[in-house]
Motif scaffolding. Structure first.
Motif: not given
Length: 243
Positions: A173-198
Motif C-alpha cells: 500500500t505504502l509503495g503504491t501511494l508513494l510511486n503512483d503519479e495519480s495519488v501525487a496529483k490528487d494530493l496536489e489538487k487537495t492542497m490547492e483546494n485548501l489554499r483556495k478555501g483559506s
C-alpha cells in the motif's frame, strides 16, 4: 673442640631467633591485613546463588574493607548462608535494614560482599543478626540478554531493509501511494483546494467585519486587544522603574 661447639650453638641460636622474629613479623602483617587482632562481630545473609564468593573474601561497606567471609554453607537446594566477620568499630553504621549484595573487584576480579547503608533512623545490627540480600546478576545472564537484543536488532534491520525495497519497487500500500503519479496529483489538487478555501475564508471574515450587524462585535474585540496591549506596556514600564 669445645670452642667450635659453643660457636655452633651461638650461630644456631641466632639463626633460630631471627627465624622466629621473621615469623612473628609475617604473622603480624597478615593479621593486620586480615584484621585478626581487632574485635569482631558476626552477621549472616542468604542467597540462592553466591556467584563464586569464597571464604576469606573481602566484605566492604561504603567502599571500605570492614571484614572477611568466615563461612559459606548450603542450607537447602535454594538457600546458601554466608557468614561474615566484621570489625566491631563499624557496627554502629550497619543497620537492621542494610542489605548485602555480591559484586566483583573490577570486571573479572575476585567476588566480594557489599553491605549497603541502611536508613538513618534504623537500629544497628546485633551480633549474629541476619540481614536481607540482593541476588547477584550473573555475567552469563548479561551476555545472554545482549545476545537476544542483538538478534532482535538484526531481525528488525532485515525487515526494514525488505520494506524499503518493496517501497522502492512500488509494492504494498505504502509503495503504491508513494510511486503512483495519480495519488501525487490528487494530493496536489487537495492542497490547492485548501489554499483556495483559506483565501475564501479570509475574504468572508473581512466582509463580515464591514457588515453592520457584526461590526460592533469586531470593534469590541479590537478594543479588548488594545486594552491588553496597554496593560502589558504599563507592567513593563513599572518593572523598568523598579529596576
Amino acid at each position: 673442640m669445645k670452642t667450635n661447639n659453643n660457636t655452633y650453638k651461638i650461630k644456631l641460636g641466632i639463626f633460630v631467633s631471627i627465624g622466629l622474629l621473621m615469623l612473628f613479623i609475617i604473622i603480624f602483617f597478615i593479621g593486620s591485613h586480615q584484621n585478626l587482632f581487632s574485635s569482631k562481630f558476626e552477621i549472616n545473609t542468604n542467597f540462592r546463588n553466591v556467584s563464586g564468593l569464597q571464604v576469606g573474601g573481602q566484605v566492604r561497606f561504603s567502599g571500605i574493607v570492614v571484614g572477611n567471609i568466615e563461612n559459606i554453607v548450603i542450607i537447602n537446594d535454594s538457600t546458601v548462608n554466608v557468614v561474615a566477620l566484621l570489625n566491631n568499630d563499624v557496627r554502629k553504621f550497619i543497620k537492621k535494614d542494610s542489605r548485602a549484595s555480591i559484586s566483583s573487584e573490577g570486571i573479572i576480579g575476585d567476588k566480594i560482599l557489599i553491605i549497603s547503608q541502611g536508613s538513618h533512623n534504623a537500629t544497628e545490627v546485633s551480633n549474629g543478626a541476619t540481614i536481607a540480600s540482593f541476588e547477584p546478576i550473573e555475567f552469563d545472564d548479561i551476555l545472554a540478554s545482549i545476545k537476544v537484543s542483538a538478534e532482535n536488532a538484526e531481525i528488525i534491520t532485515d525487515e526494514l531493509a525488505m520494506m524499503l525495497i518493496d517501497i522502492n519497487e512500488g509494492k504494498g500500500t505504502l509503495g503504491t501511494l508513494l510511486n503512483d503519479e495519480s495519488v501525487a496529483k490528487d494530493l496536489e489538487k487537495t492542497m490547492e483546494n485548501l489554499r483556495k478555501g483559506s483565501k475564501g475564508l479570509e475574504e468572508n471574515m473581512e466582509a463580515a467585519k464591514h457588515n453592520f450587524l457584526l461590526r460592533g462585535y469586531f470593534r469590541k474585540k479590537e478594543r479588548e486587544k488594545e486594552r491588553i496591549k496597554k496593560e502589558e506596556a504599563t507592567k513593563e514600564d513599572a518593572e523598568i522603574v523598579k529596576q
